[in-house]
Enzyme design. Structure first.
Site, PDB file in Angstrom:
ATOM      1  N   ALA B 113      96.458  -7.534  85.220  1.00 35.41           N
ATOM      2  CA  ALA B 113      95.000  -7.426  85.112  1.00 35.41           C
ATOM      3  C   ALA B 113      94.405  -7.448  83.691  1.00 35.41           C
ATOM      4  O   ALA B 113      93.300  -7.943  83.514  1.00 35.41           O
ATOM      5  CB  ALA B 113      94.546  -6.165  85.833  1.00 35.41           C
ATOM      6  N   ALA B 114      95.089  -6.889  82.700  1.00 35.21           N
ATOM      7  CA  ALA B 114      94.467  -6.770  81.372  1.00 35.21           C
ATOM      8  C   ALA B 114      94.258  -8.152  80.746  1.00 35.21           C
ATOM      9  O   ALA B 114      95.057  -9.049  80.993  1.00 35.21           O
ATOM     10  CB  ALA B 114      95.349  -5.918  80.454  1.00 35.21           C
ATOM     11  N   GLY B 117      89.267  -9.783  82.352  1.00 37.36           N
ATOM     12  CA  GLY B 117      88.321 -10.890  82.558  1.00 37.36           C
ATOM     13  C   GLY B 117      88.254 -11.291  84.030  1.00 37.36           C
ATOM     14  O   GLY B 117      87.176 -11.480  84.591  1.00 37.36           O
ATOM     15  N   LYS B 118      89.414 -11.400  84.646  1.00 39.60           N
ATOM     16  CA  LYS B 118      89.432 -11.838  86.052  1.00 39.60           C
ATOM     17  C   LYS B 118      89.110 -10.678  86.990  1.00 39.60           C
ATOM     18  O   LYS B 118      88.398 -10.860  87.972  1.00 39.60           O
ATOM     19  CB  LYS B 118      90.778 -12.491  86.388  1.00 39.60           C
ATOM     20  CG  LYS B 118      90.959 -13.787  85.610  1.00 39.60           C
ATOM     21  CD  LYS B 118      92.262 -14.457  85.875  1.00 39.60           C
ATOM     22  CE  LYS B 118      92.455 -15.622  84.919  1.00 39.60           C
ATOM     23  NZ  LYS B 118      92.739 -15.179  83.513  1.00 39.60           N
ATOM     24  N   GLU B 136      98.752  -3.173  85.656  1.00 36.53           N
ATOM     25  CA  GLU B 136      99.047  -3.483  84.260  1.00 36.53           C
ATOM     26  C   GLU B 136     100.174  -2.561  83.821  1.00 36.53           C
ATOM     27  O   GLU B 136     100.127  -1.367  84.089  1.00 36.53           O
ATOM     28  CB  GLU B 136      97.795  -3.297  83.385  1.00 36.53           C
ATOM     29  CG  GLU B 136      97.991  -3.661  81.933  1.00 36.53           C
ATOM     30  CD  GLU B 136      98.580  -5.053  81.715  1.00 36.53           C
ATOM     31  OE1 GLU B 136      98.053  -6.043  82.247  1.00 36.53           O
ATOM     32  OE2 GLU B 136      99.614  -5.145  81.010  1.00 36.53           O
ATOM     33  N   ASP B 180      97.784 -14.433  87.772  1.00 39.00           N
ATOM     34  CA  ASP B 180      97.611 -15.159  86.516  1.00 39.00           C
ATOM     35  C   ASP B 180      98.853 -14.802  85.703  1.00 39.00           C
ATOM     36  O   ASP B 180      98.874 -13.796  84.998  1.00 39.00           O
ATOM     37  CB  ASP B 180      96.313 -14.710  85.834  1.00 39.00           C
ATOM     38  CG  ASP B 180      96.007 -15.553  84.613  1.00 39.00           C
ATOM     39  OD1 ASP B 180      96.165 -16.775  84.681  1.00 39.00           O
ATOM     40  OD2 ASP B 180      95.623 -14.969  83.575  1.00 39.00           O
ATOM     41  N   CYS B 233      97.880 -20.135  81.647  1.00 39.31           N
ATOM     42  CA  CYS B 233      97.206 -20.862  80.561  1.00 39.31           C
ATOM     43  C   CYS B 233      98.250 -21.706  79.830  1.00 39.31           C
ATOM     44  O   CYS B 233      98.239 -21.815  78.608  1.00 39.31           O
ATOM     45  CB  CYS B 233      96.452 -19.920  79.624  1.00 39.31           C
ATOM     46  SG  CYS B 233      97.478 -18.648  78.904  1.00 39.31           S
TER      47      CYS B 233
END
Lengths: 167, 303
Positions: B113-114, B117-118, B136, B180, B233
């Site tokens: 999570a950290a 943003g999402k 996290e 992510d 990313c």
């Protein structure tokens, strides 16, 4: 860390710091999370609590934070400042110059103040808001409403929203 | 300046597009803000920032997100930012949450999570209803997550300090999962110059292994017919198509079309001289030169 569901009435003593602050958490579930040297208190909706009960691990954060209790002294959260600002009590309104200073951890002077609520006593915790009624943080009043503003410093800075970035 | 390894690798993977990608990586991506509709109307937020001299253009795939075209002072230093009226993030990283499309009754898992943003974007779409479980493991990153949740006025999240690999131990099942995944971040070479020379083949292989473990862990806690959005990313096929192919072929997940596909480059079905499954076309990639963002990859999977 361990969490616990709290009795609401146990926390009504917070009203002595901010009048009627208990209205923010009235009819909501209160969860405390205790660590070695502090206790954090959170306000949680029922649906969220129902999921939390099933989780086999204690959370570090849930719902929204109300305060951190250290040495029996409450440090109210900025999200609480936002909600409490709507209550129109213990509030000091600052101009744009005051807003900028306060967000850079500066104390407030008489020239920064636009208005203030009528219930402030010297030493009170006050919510500092801008002209749009957006809560900027908490301060400590160095004046009483009934005596008006003295010259010079009138509110000592405690915490401001710049904390989110500096932190 | 890029290492010979990166130059040759990009040429192998992207052919004639490699030059365009590496050229785009020579500069910083465009800054973007996502306006927090939990707290403010986008028009009002833009009005206030425009009065301070900022200019914006809209991000094509989000009606409340904007590229900053003119930034007279650091947008992070504005009162509006401190008030939680917007989140500064890369425009490509909006896509996973848009594809996740969480409902107000869902129980959603954000596996890594950290800095939030999402997570805060999911809360925004859920209008602070339902439940988000945010994991996290890193303590320093945890501080930034908690600070952002409070700043953005998020109230529907349970944050746990836990490893995403051990998510099964929590005893929960989820309607939707956002993975992510930790990655080489080679899509962020525009911002992280060190990566241009430091990345090695071992890095790609190491992350690919970890990503397969993570997607296996995610699949185990996803409800039947639940949705998993996998994103990185990174632009590397080992960290992306290979992981999705593993999820479909080994874990039995199904891949779905992305509703934002018109903005994306389809996933690759041939890389490193090997042919791969044709369903990988349903994945999507943002190449940095398309919208002047970082490089990004995503796929939508159903259990």
């Amino acid at each position: 860390m361990q969490y616990k569901k709290e009795e609401q009435s146990k926390w009504f003593w917070l009203n002595k710091f901010l009048p009627n602050v208990s209205t923010v958490f009235k009819d909501k579930i209160l969860i405390s999370i205790k660590s070695r040297d502090e206790l954090k208190l959170f306000v949680v909706k029922e649906g969220l609590y129902n999921v939390l009960k099933k989780v086999k691990k204690s959370p570090v954060y849930v719902g929204f934070p109300l305060l951190t209790l250290k040495n029996n002294e409450p440090h109210f959260s900025l999200i609480l400042a936002e909600k409490y600002a709507k209550a129109n009590r213990k509030r000091v309104v600052v101009n744009a110059f005051g807003e900028e200073k306060f967000l850079y951890k500066r104390n407030l002077m008489k020239k920064h103040i636009v208005s203030f609520s009528k219930d402030i006593k010297k030493g009170d915790l006050v919510v500092v808001v801008n002209k749009r009624n957006e809560a900027l943080g908490f301060g400590k009043a160095l004046f009483s409403s009934n005596e008006g503003l003295p010259e010079g410093r009138v509110v000592n800075h405690i915490i401001d929203r710049g904390f989110f970035i500096h932190h | 300046m890029f290492s010979d390894f990166i130059k040759s690798r990009y040429k192998d993977i992207f052919g004639s597009k490699a030059k365009l990608i590496l050229k785009e990586f020579s500069k910083e991506p465009k800054k973007c803000i996502r306006i927090n509709t939990l707290k403010i109307n986008p028009k009002e937020c833009l009005r206030r920032l425009k009065l301070k001299g900022f200019f914006f253009s809209r991000v094509p795939w989000s009606r409340y997100s904007y590229f900053i075209e003119k930034e007279p002072k650091a947008v992070s230093a504005t009162v509006e930012h401190l008030m939680g009226y917007f989140f500064i993030q890369d425009a490509s990283s909006l896509l996973p949450v848009i594809e996740l499309a969480p409902k107000r009754t869902d129980v959603v898992l954000d596996m890594t999570a950290a800095p939030g943003g999402k997570t805060t974007h999911v809360a925004q779409i859920m209008k602070n209803e339902g439940t988000i479980v945010a994991l996290e493991i890193n303590k320093n990153r945890m501080d930034s997550l908690l600070s952002n949740l409070e700043r953005m006025g998020v109230e529907n999240t349970i944050v746990l300090r836990a490893s995403a690999l051990k998510v099964k131990q929590l005893g929960l099942k989820f309607d939707k999962i956002l993975l992510d995944a930790p990655c080489t971040a080679d899509g962020t070479m525009g911002k992280n110059q060190r990566l241009r020379i430091s990345l090695t083949n071992e890095d790609y292989l190491k992350y690919s292994r970890k990503q397969k473990e993570l997607i296996t862990a995610a699949n185990a806690v996803l409800k039947d017919k639940g949705v998993l959005i996998y994103s990185t990313c990174s632009l590397a096929p080992e960290e992306n198509e290979e992981v999705v192919e593993y999820a479909v072929n080994t874990l039995g997940m199904k891949i779905k079309e992305l509703k934002t596909k018109r903005y994306l480059t389809p996933g690759m079905t041939r890389f490193f001289n090997e042919k791969h499954s044709s369903f990988l076309k349903k994945c999507g990639r943002v190449l940095p030169y398309q919208y002047h963002t970082q490089g990004f990859f995503l796929a939508k999977l159903i259990k």
